[in-house]
Structures are given as C-alpha cells and as structure tokens.
Design a protein around this motif. Structure first.
Motif, mmCIF file in Angstrom:
data_model
loop_
_atom_site.group_PDB
_atom_site.id
_atom_site.type_symbol
_atom_site.label_atom_id
_atom_site.label_comp_id
_atom_site.label_asym_id
_atom_site.label_seq_id
_atom_site.Cartn_x
_atom_site.Cartn_y
_atom_site.Cartn_z
ATOM 1 N N VAL A 46 0.690 -1.836 0.559
ATOM 2 C CA VAL A 46 -0.361 0.053 -0.092
ATOM 3 C C VAL A 46 0.892 1.147 0.212
ATOM 4 N N LEU A 47 1.711 1.328 1.010
ATOM 5 C CA LEU A 47 2.575 2.431 1.451
ATOM 6 C C LEU A 47 3.798 2.681 0.078
ATOM 7 N N GLY A 48 4.203 1.556 -0.703
ATOM 8 C CA GLY A 48 5.627 1.804 -1.393
ATOM 9 C C GLY A 48 5.164 1.523 -2.960
ATOM 10 N N GLU A 49 3.968 0.808 -2.947
ATOM 11 C CA GLU A 49 3.460 0.125 -4.160
ATOM 12 C C GLU A 49 1.927 1.435 -4.893
ATOM 13 N N GLU A 50 0.928 1.417 -4.355
ATOM 14 C CA GLU A 50 -0.214 1.917 -4.346
ATOM 15 C C GLU A 50 0.237 3.684 -3.962
ATOM 16 N N LEU A 51 0.808 4.255 -2.956
ATOM 17 C CA LEU A 51 0.712 5.652 -2.301
ATOM 18 C C LEU A 51 2.199 6.113 -3.787
ATOM 19 N N LYS A 52 2.732 4.947 -3.696
ATOM 20 C CA LYS A 52 4.124 5.811 -4.142
ATOM 21 C C LYS A 52 5.262 6.408 -3.273
ATOM 22 N N LEU A 53 4.861 5.602 -2.396
ATOM 23 C CA LEU A 53 6.014 6.633 -1.076
ATOM 24 C C LEU A 53 7.364 6.052 -1.013
ATOM 25 N N SER A 54 8.365 6.605 -1.274
ATOM 26 C CA SER A 54 10.143 6.428 -1.079
ATOM 27 C C SER A 54 10.282 6.522 -0.183
ATOM 28 N N TRP A 55 10.907 5.180 0.347
ATOM 29 C CA TRP A 55 11.272 4.289 1.581
ATOM 30 C C TRP A 55 13.138 5.619 1.939
ATOM 31 N N PRO A 56 13.406 6.419 3.094
ATOM 32 C CA PRO A 56 14.573 7.629 3.111
ATOM 33 C C PRO A 56 15.515 6.186 4.507
ATOM 34 N N VAL A 57 15.139 5.395 4.859
ATOM 35 C CA VAL A 57 15.580 5.050 5.986
ATOM 36 C C VAL A 57 16.585 4.006 4.904
ATOM 37 N N MET A 58 18.248 4.864 5.176
ATOM 38 C CA MET A 58 19.600 4.044 4.328
ATOM 39 C C MET A 58 19.529 3.355 5.044
ATOM 40 N N ASN A 59 20.485 2.675 3.822
ATOM 41 C CA ASN A 59 20.374 0.572 4.338
ATOM 42 C C ASN A 59 19.917 -0.160 5.131
ATOM 43 N N THR A 60 18.412 0.047 5.208
ATOM 44 C CA THR A 60 17.571 -1.166 5.148
ATOM 45 C C THR A 60 16.461 -0.558 4.361
ATOM 46 N N GLU A 61 15.581 -1.830 4.477
ATOM 47 C CA GLU A 61 13.768 -1.987 3.662
ATOM 48 C C GLU A 61 13.362 -2.334 4.374
ATOM 49 N N PRO A 62 11.625 -1.640 3.808
ATOM 50 C CA PRO A 62 10.447 -1.939 4.970
ATOM 51 C C PRO A 62 10.393 -3.661 5.219
ATOM 52 N N SER A 63 11.080 -4.336 4.535
ATOM 53 C CA SER A 63 10.553 -5.550 5.047
ATOM 54 C C SER A 63 11.153 -6.474 5.574
ATOM 55 N N GLU A 64 11.890 -5.779 6.286
ATOM 56 C CA GLU A 64 12.837 -6.638 6.863
ATOM 57 C C GLU A 64 11.510 -6.801 7.877
ATOM 58 N N SER A 65 12.505 -8.224 9.285
ATOM 59 C CA SER A 65 11.173 -8.759 9.549
ATOM 60 C C SER A 65 10.935 -8.117 11.440
ATOM 61 N N GLU A 66 11.982 -7.254 11.784
ATOM 62 C CA GLU A 66 12.172 -6.603 12.737
ATOM 63 C C GLU A 66 11.398 -5.228 13.165
ATOM 64 N N TYR A 67 11.281 -5.122 12.466
ATOM 65 C CA TYR A 67 10.018 -3.808 11.693
ATOM 66 C C TYR A 67 8.500 -3.976 11.949
ATOM 67 N N THR A 68 7.452 -3.400 12.859
ATOM 68 C CA THR A 68 6.652 -3.660 13.197
ATOM 69 C C THR A 68 5.608 -2.660 12.193
ATOM 70 N N LYS A 69 4.594 -2.681 12.092
ATOM 71 C CA LYS A 69 3.430 -1.863 11.199
ATOM 72 C C LYS A 69 4.150 -0.168 11.435
ATOM 73 N N ARG A 70 3.826 -0.355 12.617
ATOM 74 C CA ARG A 70 3.927 1.101 12.960
ATOM 75 C C ARG A 70 5.862 2.034 12.748
ATOM 76 N N ASP A 71 6.399 0.733 12.677
ATOM 77 C CA ASP A 71 7.852 1.368 12.303
ATOM 78 C C ASP A 71 7.792 1.067 10.676
ATOM 79 N N VAL A 72 7.511 0.445 9.934
ATOM 80 C CA VAL A 72 7.592 0.898 8.796
ATOM 81 C C VAL A 72 6.490 2.634 8.334
ATOM 82 N N ILE A 73 5.736 2.356 8.692
ATOM 83 C CA ILE A 73 4.778 4.149 9.508
ATOM 84 C C ILE A 73 6.125 4.832 9.537
ATOM 85 N N LYS A 74 6.058 4.498 9.869
ATOM 86 C CA LYS A 74 7.222 5.972 10.546
ATOM 87 C C LYS A 74 8.306 5.852 9.720
#
Length: 341
Positions: A46-74
C-alpha cells in the motif's frame, strides 16, 4: 427522595471534543488507520506501490522482519511536517479502503484542519514571472476553468502541472523547469535551480527592494535545500483582459480589478497561501501627493484576500532600503516557516 446525579445527563449528552490539529495528531491518526486496516505484508504494498511513497531510511528495507507495522509507517513518513501529513491523509481517504471507524476519525481530523483557515478551493492556474507585455488569455473551457494564452505567452511562465496538496516547493519548480526547457537529466538540480532563479529574477526588472526580498528568500535553497516552499514572483491573481492604455483610450478610468498581480506568493499547501507585497509610493500616492483613494483600494483588496483565506504581509519600500533589511527579511522568513509548520 432518591438521590439525583446532576452530572450524569451532562456527561452522557456532552458533545465529543473536536480533535486537536497537529503533526502528532495526524501522524497518530494515519498510523492507526493503516495499522487497523492492513496486514504487515499488505502495508508495504500500500505504502510503496499504491501510494508510491519512497523509503528514506538508508541501508535498510521496509521488508526487514524486525520492523513492526508502526515502524514501517514511521519509516516512510520520517521527518514529515504537517502539510505533508495532511496531504497523505487526504490521499488515504480518497484512494484506500480503510476501516470505517478509523476512516471517520481521519475525516474528523481533516475537517478540523480545514476549519482552521486557508483557501478552500485548490489552486488551478499559476501564471507568473512575466518579463514583458501582459499576456492575453481566453477561457477555453468555462466549465473546467481551463485557460489558454493567445498572445504574449513567451513573456510569462505557466506552471502546467498539478499543484501538490502539501505545497509548491522549489524542487517541484526545478523538476518542471527541467522538463519545460528540455534540460538533460544529467544536469544537476543545482544547475537547473540557478538557471530558473535567473529567469524568475528577470521578472522583477530594475527593482532593488523586490530583488532583495527574492534573493534573501533564495538563500534558503543553499546547500541543495530545494524541498522548501518556493517564493514565486509576479503572480497573476485577477485578470482584466484590457490593458490600462486601452481602457483610457475608451474613456475608462483604470481597471475594475484593484490588483491584478501579487508581488510574491508562497504556497505552503493547497490551502495555506501567503502573499508578500512590497509597497512603493505608487501604492498610496500620485507622484509625491498622497492619494487616499489609492490607499483605500489597496487595503480593501487586502481585506478581500484575507476573507478568502490568504495571508497578506506588506513591506514598505523604505524599510527594505534601510540598514539591516536583509537580516530583517531572513528573520521574517524563519518565523513564517516556523508558523506554517
């Protein structure tokens, strides 16, 4: 006699407290709406493809398992100010199928924000920075308010892209200018920005005080800080198809529109628009003779603008020619930016 609780009726019928508008409130409402509607995996889509938001956190990906839903949105909204959060909330309401209860909370917050002021209707046409004769316009489609410049279009600029809900930044203008001028993608943003700055500056002519305002604000773009609201010079607000010369030739005295152009405009968001005016003697005098009529026309137009939601700030030509004027302007722009956060 049975005891009577005088507080109970008041408590049960008291209206719900209106939500407080702030960056924190919008961030919380956005997070709750997304968390309550989507799974962790769907949230990335939803965030990356539908709303086309860019992920600004360097050296990480939103798919990393330690990220909670809230972490991804933040992560996706890291560092966002109020206008950008409001813009995202509007997109979520319009484009996503959110949980009904959480959608209602988000709509209530947007309604509270909209009651807080600003111009209700979104900007449609942005014609600015004329460095020659006045453009001639026709209303090509009166239903959609589509205009077309039929003459002298080469002397003015027309921003022909949708104006973002979270404001028009200098980066937006740089991207538009690169495309308009056919500049190579290899040309740096700074080079394009300098080229655009020179063209915008031309519209000020030989006017040292307006140039001081323009150049002082442009200092905010230093170090490639282009993601700040742009200062747009010589913006057409109203349009009278007849020139002053043509009106005088037919015996008419002046234009029915008191002010056709604004000296400067800043679009902090689609609703929050700031007009800056630099007042020389021509605003309140004929030559060296004070004109109550000119002054009354000026303040009447200011009132009209404010009632429609614009903010208007005036600078006297004399104060801009005084020692320390550049610092005074820089301080003003800092305070204005802080107020609009």
């Amino acid at each position: 006699m049975a005891d009577f609780d005088f507080l109970s009726p008041a408590l049960t019928t008291a209206p719900k407290t209106p939500p407080k508008v702030s960056s924190r409130a919008f961030r919380s409402a956005i997070e709750e709406a997304l968390i309550g509607t989507y799974t962790r995996q769907d949230l990335e889509t939803v965030l990356g493809e539908e709303l086309k938001l860019s992920w600004p956190v360097m050296n990480t990906e939103p798919s990393e398992s330690e990220y909670t839903k809230r972490d991804v949105i933040k992560g996706y909204t890291k560092g966002w100010d109020l206008p950008k959060l409001v813009s995202l909330a509007r997109r979520m309401v319009a484009e996503l199928d959110l949980n009904e209860v959480l959608l209602a909370d988000l709509n209530a917050l947007l309604a509270a924000h909209d009651r807080g002021g600003g111009v209700v209707t979104p900007p449609k046409n942005l014609i600015f920075a004329a460095n020659g004769p006045k453009p001639e316009l026709v209303l090509r489609d009166a239903v959609n308010n589509d205009i077309e410049i039929t003459r002298n279009g080469e002397y003015c600029l027309v921003f022909d892209q949708p104006i973002p809900a979270d404001g028009l930044t200098y980066q937006n203008l740089i991207d538009w200018w690169r495309q308009r001028q056919g500049l190579p993608e290899t040309t740096s943003d700074r080079e394009v920005g300098v080229h655009l700055h020179a063209r915008l500056r031309e519209s000020l002519g030989v006017n040292p005080v307006e140039t001081l305002v323009f150049d002082t604000y442009a200092a905010r773009y230093r170090n490639n800080r282009f993601d700040v609201p742009a200062l747009i010079p010589q913006v057409y607000l109203h349009f009278d198809p007849a020139t002053q010369l043509a009106r005088r030739a037919t015996g008419q005295n002046g234009s029915p529109l008191a002010r056709q152009r604004m000296d400067f405009l800043i679009l902090f968001s689609s609703r929050h628009r700031v007009v800056l005016e630099v007042d020389g003697k021509q605003h309140y005098a004929h030559g060296d003779v004070a004109s109550p009529k000119l002054y009354s026309e000026m303040v009447a137009e200011d009132r009209r603008l404010r009632l429609t939601g614009y903010e208007v700030y005036r600078f006297g030509g004399a104060e801009l020619m005084a020692d320390g004027a550049a610092q005074m302007l820089a301080d003003f722009f800092d305070q204005l930016a802080e107020r609009m956060r």
